[in-house]
Write a protein that holds these residues in place. Sequence first.
Motif, PDB file in Angstrom:
ATOM      1  N   LEU A 105       0.866  -1.175   0.000  1.00 58.67           N
ATOM      2  CA  LEU A 105       0.000   0.000   0.000  1.00 58.67           C
ATOM      3  C   LEU A 105       0.900   1.221   0.000  1.00 58.67           C
ATOM      4  O   LEU A 105       1.882   1.276   0.758  1.00 58.67           O
ATOM      5  N   LEU A 106       0.579   2.193  -0.860  1.00 56.93           N
ATOM      6  CA  LEU A 106       1.409   3.387  -1.002  1.00 56.93           C
ATOM      7  C   LEU A 106       0.586   4.644  -0.799  1.00 56.93           C
ATOM      8  O   LEU A 106      -0.640   4.646  -1.014  1.00 56.93           O
ATOM      9  N   ASP A 107       1.274   5.745  -0.426  1.00 52.52           N
ATOM     10  CA  ASP A 107       0.612   7.035  -0.311  1.00 52.52           C
ATOM     11  C   ASP A 107       0.707   7.764  -1.652  1.00 52.52           C
ATOM     12  O   ASP A 107       1.211   7.216  -2.636  1.00 52.52           O
ATOM     13  N   THR A 108       0.251   9.001  -1.701  1.00 54.82           N
ATOM     14  CA  THR A 108       0.218   9.755  -2.963  1.00 54.82           C
ATOM     15  C   THR A 108       1.608  10.066  -3.507  1.00 54.82           C
ATOM     16  O   THR A 108       1.757  10.318  -4.697  1.00 54.82           O
ATOM     17  N   GLU A 109       2.632  10.045  -2.647  1.00 52.44           N
ATOM     18  CA  GLU A 109       3.999  10.288  -3.090  1.00 52.44           C
ATOM     19  C   GLU A 109       4.745   8.984  -3.362  1.00 52.44           C
ATOM     20  O   GLU A 109       5.967   8.970  -3.511  1.00 52.44           O
ATOM     21  N   GLU A 110       4.010   7.873  -3.418  1.00 50.98           N
ATOM     22  CA  GLU A 110       4.519   6.528  -3.662  1.00 50.98           C
ATOM     23  C   GLU A 110       5.449   6.016  -2.568  1.00 50.98           C
ATOM     24  O   GLU A 110       6.280   5.144  -2.799  1.00 50.98           O
ATOM     25  N   ASN A 111       5.301   6.561  -1.359  1.00 55.38           N
ATOM     26  CA  ASN A 111       5.991   6.005  -0.198  1.00 55.38           C
ATOM     27  C   ASN A 111       5.227   4.770   0.252  1.00 55.38           C
ATOM     28  O   ASN A 111       3.993   4.777   0.288  1.00 55.38           O
TER      29      ASN A 111
END
Length: 95
Positions: free
Chosen positions: A58-64
């Motif tokens: 699962l990633l956040d909007t900054e692909e972290n």
Amino acid sequence: MITTEYTETLAQKLADDIAELRVNGSTVAIDSIDRTNNEVTVVSEKTFYDSHITTVELLDTEENVIYSKQANLSVDTNESVQLTHTFEVNAKEAD
């Protein structure tokens, strides 16, 4: 003591931060992200996979990467799979 309200706030932040689901490195559409109290449940859309499932991220909007799991799930190429993962947000005071 960390309050129940605060853990629920953290759970909502987690739910809001989830932007992408990747399975075996490929993006899979998210069907729903729901929060109930201090639990967040992520459900993928039903998807056909060409091979067995080895990684889920699962990633956040900054692909972290928020969450990463190694898996060994055999799938039938003629069967669609819907993945569900539930997180429970808890806080523990340091000793």
